[in-house]
Design an enzyme around this catalytic site. Structure first.
Site, PDB file in Angstrom:
ATOM      1  N   TYR A 181     -81.201  -3.214  21.358  1.00 55.82           N
ATOM      2  CA  TYR A 181     -82.102  -1.766  22.151  1.00 55.82           C
ATOM      3  C   TYR A 181     -81.424  -1.177  23.075  1.00 55.82           C
ATOM      4  O   TYR A 181     -81.234  -1.367  24.340  1.00 55.82           O
ATOM      5  CB  TYR A 181     -83.919  -2.142  21.913  1.00 55.82           C
ATOM      6  CG  TYR A 181     -83.874  -2.489  22.733  1.00 55.82           C
ATOM      7  CD1 TYR A 181     -84.056  -2.253  24.457  1.00 55.82           C
ATOM      8  CD2 TYR A 181     -84.338  -4.293  23.194  1.00 55.82           C
ATOM      9  CE1 TYR A 181     -85.011  -2.562  25.188  1.00 55.82           C
ATOM     10  CE2 TYR A 181     -85.009  -4.655  23.944  1.00 55.82           C
ATOM     11  CZ  TYR A 181     -85.564  -3.325  25.749  1.00 55.82           C
ATOM     12  OH  TYR A 181     -85.915  -4.532  26.466  1.00 55.82           O
ATOM     13  N   GLY A 193     -97.002  -3.016  29.583  1.00 63.21           N
ATOM     14  CA  GLY A 193     -98.334  -4.175  29.195  1.00 63.21           C
ATOM     15  C   GLY A 193     -97.973  -5.645  29.074  1.00 63.21           C
ATOM     16  O   GLY A 193     -98.521  -6.689  29.346  1.00 63.21           O
ATOM     17  N   ASP A 194     -96.163  -5.816  28.854  1.00 63.95           N
ATOM     18  CA  ASP A 194     -95.932  -7.215  28.632  1.00 63.95           C
ATOM     19  C   ASP A 194     -96.165  -7.947  29.674  1.00 63.95           C
ATOM     20  O   ASP A 194     -96.690  -9.094  30.197  1.00 63.95           O
ATOM     21  CB  ASP A 194     -94.232  -6.806  28.612  1.00 63.95           C
ATOM     22  CG  ASP A 194     -94.240  -6.753  27.402  1.00 63.95           C
ATOM     23  OD1 ASP A 194     -95.062  -6.712  26.766  1.00 63.95           O
ATOM     24  OD2 ASP A 194     -93.049  -6.329  27.412  1.00 63.95           O
ATOM     25  N   LYS A 201    -106.385  -2.802  26.885  1.00 63.22           N
ATOM     26  CA  LYS A 201    -105.685  -2.150  27.557  1.00 63.22           C
ATOM     27  C   LYS A 201    -105.370  -0.538  27.210  1.00 63.22           C
ATOM     28  O   LYS A 201    -105.493  -0.152  26.760  1.00 63.22           O
ATOM     29  CB  LYS A 201    -104.096  -2.828  27.909  1.00 63.22           C
ATOM     30  CG  LYS A 201    -103.391  -3.992  28.530  1.00 63.22           C
ATOM     31  CD  LYS A 201    -102.366  -4.264  27.822  1.00 63.22           C
ATOM     32  CE  LYS A 201    -102.575  -5.012  26.502  1.00 63.22           C
ATOM     33  NZ  LYS A 201    -101.280  -5.602  26.094  1.00 63.22           N
ATOM     34  N   ASP A 229     -90.987  -7.904  24.080  1.00 58.14           N
ATOM     35  CA  ASP A 229     -92.160  -7.779  24.773  1.00 58.14           C
ATOM     36  C   ASP A 229     -93.073  -9.347  25.355  1.00 58.14           C
ATOM     37  O   ASP A 229     -92.886  -9.723  25.680  1.00 58.14           O
ATOM     38  CB  ASP A 229     -92.758  -7.160  23.233  1.00 58.14           C
ATOM     39  CG  ASP A 229     -93.221  -8.091  21.885  1.00 58.14           C
ATOM     40  OD1 ASP A 229     -92.054  -8.980  21.683  1.00 58.14           O
ATOM     41  OD2 ASP A 229     -93.900  -7.978  21.259  1.00 58.14           O
ATOM     42  N   TYR A 285     -82.782   0.830  18.199  1.00 56.24           N
ATOM     43  CA  TYR A 285     -82.951   0.098  17.680  1.00 56.24           C
ATOM     44  C   TYR A 285     -81.880  -0.667  16.780  1.00 56.24           C
ATOM     45  O   TYR A 285     -81.577   0.916  16.345  1.00 56.24           O
ATOM     46  CB  TYR A 285     -84.346  -0.672  17.610  1.00 56.24           C
ATOM     47  CG  TYR A 285     -85.579  -0.676  18.313  1.00 56.24           C
ATOM     48  CD1 TYR A 285     -85.370  -1.669  19.308  1.00 56.24           C
ATOM     49  CD2 TYR A 285     -86.554   0.144  18.536  1.00 56.24           C
ATOM     50  CE1 TYR A 285     -86.759  -1.667  20.437  1.00 56.24           C
ATOM     51  CE2 TYR A 285     -87.271   0.168  19.119  1.00 56.24           C
ATOM     52  CZ  TYR A 285     -87.367  -1.209  20.030  1.00 56.24           C
ATOM     53  OH  TYR A 285     -88.577  -1.385  21.381  1.00 56.24           O
TER      54      TYR A 285
END
Length: 309
Positions: A86, A254-255, A222, A29, A99
């Site tokens: 992952y 989002g990142d 967000k 992330d 993961y």
């Protein structure tokens, strides 16, 4: 030159190629956000990433990858350790993750940490709830102490709660540390769906108010394809993202948004311009497959369309 320092875990990523095979890459992330920041502003902003890796072949490949991307690797090498992994499975454009990270060396990134490397007045530190979740209790305390020290020396601090319930032992612990992370930051970048599930927020305004009450100067909430809610001490408003024809892969939405917003703010842009930059970058990312997608910088926008107070 000012520096953006991301802190967290970069992992081996296996993503489907569509023919039963998987492509190996590296992502995570906060690393994704630093990678997108580098894409957007190039060498005008020094980008660096703080984590811990092992001494195996995949750790070495990750270190080389980080450097090859123009990002300065601030690495602790843990003898006998390795990195997490992952796998992404897509269903109608939405991602599901599996993961393998229990023995990830990144859990030791705060071991012995007292100050953040290369950070001073005018720089920007960026970390997340995942950064905190993977650390032991003592590591969380050391990291937050180092981040608070960075603020005292004039660095800005941004935090994405990025809530992942499975990484925490219980909900009370999760809520306590998410709020502790937010309290160390000036800018908080939550996602409403996560916040509603974790804290019971009724709407994005409630999310923003909770973090403002914790001391944040700016909160940007967000909400997927919904309006982005922005609150500072001076004002509150929303910005509606432009629609996309088809979402191919929402990984790193989002990142990448955070990257666009943070570099715009760091370069002196206003809050609305920052949100629009974040939306523009995320819009490119979700129409392609994978966490790290080449993007065209789109950091300049008309002043006011779509904004609602």
């Amino acid at each position: 030159m000012s520096r953006l320092l991301g802190i967290g875990e970069c992992m081996v990523e296996l993503s489907a190629c569509g023919d039963g095979r998987y492509r190996l890459g590296f992502a995570g992330d906060t690393f994704n956000s630093v990678w997108y920041a580098r894409q957007l502003v190039g060498s005008s902003l020094e980008t660096a990433y703080l984590t811990a890796i092992g001494d195996d072949i995949y750790s070495a490949r990750m270190a080389r990858f980080i450097k090859d991307q123009g990002i300065i690797p601030e690495l602790t090498i843990c003898a006998g350790g390795s990195v997490g992994l992952y796998l992404i499975t897509l269903r109608d454009g939405e991602r599901e993750f599996s993961y393998w990270r229990g023995d990830s060396a990144a859990r030791r990134l705060a071991d012995g940490l007292e100050t953040l490397p290369g950070i001073g007045d005018g720089d920007l530190v960026y970390f997340s709830g995942i950064t905190l979740a993977i650390l032991p209790e003592a590591g969380r305390n050391r990291l937050i102490a180092a981040i608070r020290q960075a603020r005292r020396t004039g660095s800005g601090v941004a935090f994405d709660p990025n809530i992942r319930r499975r990484l925490w032992s219980d909900c009370a612990q999760m809520r306590r540390w998410i709020m502790a992370g937010a309290a160390a930051a000036e800018i908080v970048l939550p996602s409403f769906a996560d916040e509603a599930a974790c804290f019971g927020d009724q709407n994005p305004r409630k999310t923003a108010e909770r973090y403002m009450n914790e001391g944040a100067k700016l909160v940007v909430v967000k909400d997927g394809a919904g309006p982005v809610y922005v609150q500072s001490a001076a004002e509150a408003f929303t910005v509606q993202p432009d629609p996309v024809a088809e979402v191919i892969d929402s990984t790193a939405a989002g990142d990448s948004f955070n990257a666009g917003a943070l570099v715009t703010l760091h370069q002196g842009g206003g809050e609305e311009a920052a949100v629009r930059a974040g939306c523009a970058v995320a819009r490119q990312v979700i129409t392609a497959s994978g966490a790290l997608v080449p993007v065209e910088p789109e950091l300049n926008f008309p002043a006011a369309s779509g904004r609602k107070r």
